[in-house]
Design an enzyme around this catalytic site. Structure first.
Site, PDB file in Angstrom:
ATOM      1  N   ASP A   8      13.711  -9.596 -10.022  1.00 31.58           N
ATOM      2  CA  ASP A   8      14.379  -9.217  -8.773  1.00 31.58           C
ATOM      3  C   ASP A   8      13.571  -9.819  -7.613  1.00 31.58           C
ATOM      4  O   ASP A   8      12.637 -10.614  -7.837  1.00 31.58           O
ATOM      5  CB  ASP A   8      14.568  -7.694  -8.684  1.00 31.58           C
ATOM      6  CG  ASP A   8      13.289  -6.918  -8.417  1.00 31.58           C
ATOM      7  OD1 ASP A   8      12.188  -7.526  -8.391  1.00 31.58           O
ATOM      8  OD2 ASP A   8      13.370  -5.685  -8.239  1.00 31.58           O
ATOM      9  N   CYS A  64      10.013  -7.024 -12.177  1.00 25.62           N
ATOM     10  CA  CYS A  64      10.399  -6.375 -10.925  1.00 25.62           C
ATOM     11  C   CYS A  64       9.114  -5.886 -10.264  1.00 25.62           C
ATOM     12  O   CYS A  64       8.031  -6.328 -10.641  1.00 25.62           O
ATOM     13  CB  CYS A  64      11.440  -5.268 -11.157  1.00 25.62           C
ATOM     14  SG  CYS A  64      10.865  -3.798 -12.017  1.00 25.62           S
ATOM     15  N   THR A  66       7.493  -2.932 -10.241  1.00 27.00           N
ATOM     16  CA  THR A  66       6.619  -2.203 -11.169  1.00 27.00           C
ATOM     17  C   THR A  66       6.805  -2.635 -12.618  1.00 27.00           C
ATOM     18  O   THR A  66       5.975  -2.303 -13.474  1.00 27.00           O
ATOM     19  CB  THR A  66       6.946  -0.698 -11.121  1.00 27.00           C
ATOM     20  OG1 THR A  66       8.329  -0.528 -11.471  1.00 27.00           O
ATOM     21  CG2 THR A  66       6.689  -0.114  -9.744  1.00 27.00           C
ATOM     22  N   GLY A  69      11.746  -0.345 -13.716  1.00 24.56           N
ATOM     23  CA  GLY A  69      13.208  -0.325 -13.619  1.00 24.56           C
ATOM     24  C   GLY A  69      13.850  -1.383 -14.499  1.00 24.56           C
ATOM     25  O   GLY A  69      14.810  -1.101 -15.235  1.00 24.56           O
ATOM     26  N   HIS A  97       3.371  -5.256 -33.622  1.00 23.68           N
ATOM     27  CA  HIS A  97       3.768  -3.958 -34.159  1.00 23.68           C
ATOM     28  C   HIS A  97       5.217  -3.596 -33.856  1.00 23.68           C
ATOM     29  O   HIS A  97       5.877  -2.954 -34.671  1.00 23.68           O
ATOM     30  CB  HIS A  97       2.864  -2.847 -33.612  1.00 23.68           C
ATOM     31  CG  HIS A  97       1.484  -2.875 -34.196  1.00 23.68           C
ATOM     32  ND1 HIS A  97       0.614  -1.803 -34.121  1.00 23.68           N
ATOM     33  CD2 HIS A  97       0.802  -3.844 -34.861  1.00 23.68           C
ATOM     34  CE1 HIS A  97      -0.527  -2.105 -34.715  1.00 23.68           C
ATOM     35  NE2 HIS A  97      -0.443  -3.356 -35.162  1.00 23.68           N
ATOM     36  N   ASN A  98       5.682  -3.961 -32.660  1.00 23.70           N
ATOM     37  CA  ASN A  98       7.013  -3.491 -32.212  1.00 23.70           C
ATOM     38  C   ASN A  98       8.083  -4.563 -32.245  1.00 23.70           C
ATOM     39  O   ASN A  98       9.248  -4.283 -31.958  1.00 23.70           O
ATOM     40  CB  ASN A  98       6.911  -2.929 -30.790  1.00 23.70           C
ATOM     41  CG  ASN A  98       5.737  -1.974 -30.625  1.00 23.70           C
ATOM     42  OD1 ASN A  98       4.819  -2.244 -29.853  1.00 23.70           O
ATOM     43  ND2 ASN A  98       5.720  -0.884 -31.377  1.00 23.70           N
ATOM     44  N   HIS A 132       5.106  -2.118 -40.298  1.00 25.58           N
ATOM     45  CA  HIS A 132       5.811  -2.033 -39.017  1.00 25.58           C
ATOM     46  C   HIS A 132       7.306  -2.299 -39.156  1.00 25.58           C
ATOM     47  O   HIS A 132       8.079  -1.910 -38.283  1.00 25.58           O
ATOM     48  CB  HIS A 132       5.200  -3.004 -38.012  1.00 25.58           C
ATOM     49  CG  HIS A 132       3.719  -2.830 -37.875  1.00 25.58           C
ATOM     50  ND1 HIS A 132       3.158  -1.694 -37.354  1.00 25.58           N
ATOM     51  CD2 HIS A 132       2.683  -3.623 -38.259  1.00 25.58           C
ATOM     52  CE1 HIS A 132       1.840  -1.798 -37.391  1.00 25.58           C
ATOM     53  NE2 HIS A 132       1.528  -2.957 -37.936  1.00 25.58           N
TER      54      HIS A 132
HETATM   55  C1  RB5 Z   1      12.367  -2.958  -5.564  1.00 28.97           C
HETATM   56  O1  RB5 Z   1      11.891  -2.547  -4.337  1.00 28.97           O
HETATM   57  C2  RB5 Z   1      11.718  -2.131  -6.669  1.00 28.97           C
HETATM   58  O2  RB5 Z   1      12.266  -0.850  -6.668  1.00 28.97           O
HETATM   59  C3  RB5 Z   1      11.922  -2.802  -8.003  1.00 28.97           C
HETATM   60  O3  RB5 Z   1      11.389  -4.070  -7.958  1.00 28.97           O
HETATM   61  C4  RB5 Z   1      11.259  -2.136  -9.199  1.00 28.97           C
HETATM   62  O4  RB5 Z   1       9.927  -1.875  -8.949  1.00 28.97           O
HETATM   63  C5  RB5 Z   1      11.958  -0.974  -9.765  1.00 28.97           C
HETATM   64  O5  RB5 Z   1      11.562  -0.419 -10.801  1.00 28.97           O
END
Ligand code: RB5
Length: 150
Positions: A8, A64, A66, A69, A97-98, A132
């Site tokens: 993203d 993304c 984090t 998401g 393993h996965n 596994h």
């Molecule tokens: C976008 O601001 C942020 O929410 C997205 O990149 C991500 O971190 C969501 O999990």
């Protein structure tokens, strides 16, 4: 080897950096966007990358802010095992393993130098099968399980 990659807006700069490094290593890149820092919704990118992964039987990289998401979204797709990794050990274990077929990264969590190493580790590792195998098969069975009484 071919790799599908998508992000993203929060992951755009990291995606571009990873693409440069993977191309230098000889990988062919299937770039699923985003193609700028303009805001996009990570589930749309997860859908595009996972389609390429399943249709072309290639590994995927999703990014993304984090990594949370986009990995949650990717794991809704049957046949996708997406692992959110921030270090080389978990990247290797995700494969061994996965049998993960997608790695997720948080661009706001790890720096680009480590992210490139984590992706390279993921791509150069392979499923160890053995004990596994049964466990991954059970993950696949869960995809067909409904908790509702019909
Ligand atoms: C976008 O601001 C942020 O929410 C997205 O990149 C991500 O971190 C969501 O999990």
């Amino acid at each position: 080897m071919k790799v599908a990659i998508g992000c993203d807006h929060a992951g755009y700069d990291l995606k571009q950096e990873i693409i440069v490094h993977l191309r230098a290593e000889g990988y062919t890149i299937v770039d699923c966007g985003a193609f700028s820092r303009d805001s996009v919704d990570y589930p749309d990118i997860a859908a595009t990358v996972t389609a390429a992964v399943l249709e072309q039987d290639i590994p995927g990289v999703i990014i993304c802010g984090t990594g949370i998401g986009i990995s949650i979204a990717a794991n809704k797709i049957k046949g996708i095992r997406a692992a959110l990794c921030s270090d080389c050990y978990t990247a290797r274990m995700a494969r061994e393993h996965n049998n993960a077929n997608v790695i997720a990264l948080g661009a706001r969590v790890i720096g680009p130098g480590l992210a490139v190493e984590v992706v390279k580790t993921f791509l150069s590792s392979s499923f160890a099968a053995g004990r596994h195998q049964r466990r991954v098969e059970k993950i696949c069975q869960l995809e067909n399980t409904s908790l509702r009484e019909e």
